[in-house]
Design a protein around this motif. Structure first.
Motif, PDB file in Angstrom:
ATOM      1  N   LYS A 163       2.074   3.586  12.967  1.00 11.62           N
ATOM      2  CA  LYS A 163       2.265   3.348  11.533  1.00 11.62           C
ATOM      3  C   LYS A 163       3.731   3.427  11.135  1.00 11.62           C
ATOM      4  N   ARG A 164       4.478   4.350  11.733  1.00 10.19           N
ATOM      5  CA  ARG A 164       5.884   4.478  11.355  1.00 10.19           C
ATOM      6  C   ARG A 164       6.671   3.232  11.738  1.00 10.19           C
ATOM      7  N   GLU A 187       1.304   8.944   3.589  1.00 16.33           N
ATOM      8  CA  GLU A 187       0.203   9.726   4.139  1.00 16.33           C
ATOM      9  C   GLU A 187      -1.153   9.205   3.679  1.00 16.33           C
ATOM     10  N   ALA A 188      -1.223   8.687   2.464  1.00 11.67           N
ATOM     11  CA  ALA A 188      -2.495   8.217   1.925  1.00 11.67           C
ATOM     12  C   ALA A 188      -2.851   6.804   2.367  1.00 11.67           C
ATOM     13  N   THR A 189      -1.979   6.179   3.127  1.00 10.97           N
ATOM     14  CA  THR A 189      -2.222   4.816   3.614  1.00 10.97           C
ATOM     15  C   THR A 189      -2.556   4.872   5.101  1.00 10.97           C
ATOM     16  N   THR A 190      -3.715   4.356   5.470  1.00 11.41           N
ATOM     17  CA  THR A 190      -4.113   4.337   6.872  1.00 11.41           C
ATOM     18  C   THR A 190      -3.919   2.937   7.446  1.00 11.41           C
ATOM     19  N   LEU A 191      -3.910   2.867   8.765  1.00 11.28           N
ATOM     20  CA  LEU A 191      -3.818   1.560   9.420  1.00 11.28           C
ATOM     21  C   LEU A 191      -5.033   0.699   9.086  1.00 11.28           C
ATOM     22  N   LEU A 211       0.816  -1.217   0.000  1.00 11.49           N
ATOM     23  CA  LEU A 211       0.000   0.000   0.000  1.00 11.49           C
ATOM     24  C   LEU A 211       0.848   1.265   0.000  1.00 11.49           C
ATOM     25  N   VAL A 212       1.901   1.300   0.800  1.00 17.52           N
ATOM     26  CA  VAL A 212       2.752   2.492   0.804  1.00 17.52           C
ATOM     27  C   VAL A 212       3.444   2.639  -0.543  1.00 17.52           C
ATOM     28  N   GLY A 213       3.828   1.526  -1.158  1.00 20.27           N
ATOM     29  CA  GLY A 213       4.417   1.583  -2.485  1.00 20.27           C
ATOM     30  C   GLY A 213       3.447   2.103  -3.526  1.00 20.27           C
ATOM     31  N   GLU A 214       2.172   1.769  -3.374  1.00 18.19           N
ATOM     32  CA  GLU A 214       1.153   2.193  -4.338  1.00 18.19           C
ATOM     33  C   GLU A 214       0.672   3.619  -4.094  1.00 18.19           C
ATOM     34  N   ARG A 215       0.394   3.955  -2.825  1.00 18.21           N
ATOM     35  CA  ARG A 215      -0.303   5.200  -2.503  1.00 18.21           C
ATOM     36  C   ARG A 215       0.564   6.252  -1.826  1.00 18.21           C
TER      37      ARG A 215
END
Length: 205
Positions: free
Chosen positions: A59-60, A34-38, A27-31
């Motif tokens: 999250k970090r 900041e745009a990825t939530t838990l 998800l972080v790779g795609e979005r």
């Protein structure tokens, strides 16, 4: 119903954690971060939202563990690829190529990871990071180090610097040049590891 054994419960927890880590990388790779939530990560992993907080304080920390897991898995695969070898110089070359390759293949993810390390959260110790460290420490030992802990830390610093240089927005360094510098630093032939192409000419040539 027969209660599950402790070993079965442990395996289920391990699989849930692995799915969360994999979902984070995707998800972080795609979005982006900041745009990825838990909640997004839990949904992608097919897990309850509460499981994320159970395994990770935030999250970090989840992202750092996820990226360290990716790095460990890619490095392990690179070191053990065919043809198998015990040659320390070849193994070090493979390690360098794997880490540089992650910056090339996962720029958004790796840029976010490095930014997190350089902020207040800093470098987070976790099982995935320890596995990665163990592989790199073993690699410098096989290369011939007589002080593996110090040489591992130096290699880690050089690789982190190279990854940052590849990923600097607007002014990236060519990966081939950074590879050449690292190979020269360790006295490695360009043909070792997984060379990307012709060796770049020295500066001024």
């Amino acid at each position: 119903m027969v209660p599950r054994s402790a070993s079965v419960n442990e395996e289920l927890r391990r699989r849930s954690r692995e799915r969360l880590l994999q979902a984070t990388v995707e998800l972080v790779g795609e979005r982006g971060y900041e745009a990825t939530t838990l909640a997004d990560i839990a949904d992608r992993a097919g897990a309850a939202r509460g499981l994320v907080s159970y395994y990770f304080p935030g999250k970090r920390q989840l992202l750092q563990s996820a990226v360290h897991r990716l790095m460990h898995r890619e490095l392990s695969a690179g070191l053990n690829r065919e043809p198998a070898t015990e040659n320390g110089r070849e193994l070090l070359a493979r390690a360098i190529d794997v880490i540089l390759g992650l910056a090339r293949d996962h720029p958004r993810l790796m840029r976010t990871h490095m930014a997190g390390i350089l902020t207040a959260e800093g470098f987070i110790q976790c099982p995935e990071q320890q596995r990665l460290a163990s592989l790199l420490r073993d690699t410098v030992t096989r290369y011939g180090s007589t002080d593996p802990e110090t040489d591992y830390r130096l290699l880690r610093a050089l690789l982190m610097g190279a990854v940052v240089a590849v990923l600097v927005p607007g002014a990236p360094m060519p990966m081939e040049r950074l590879r050449a510098e690292l190979f020269q630093r360790y006295g490695l032939e360009w043909t070792l590891g997984m060379p990307p192409g012709a060796e770049p000419a020295p500066p001024g040539v």
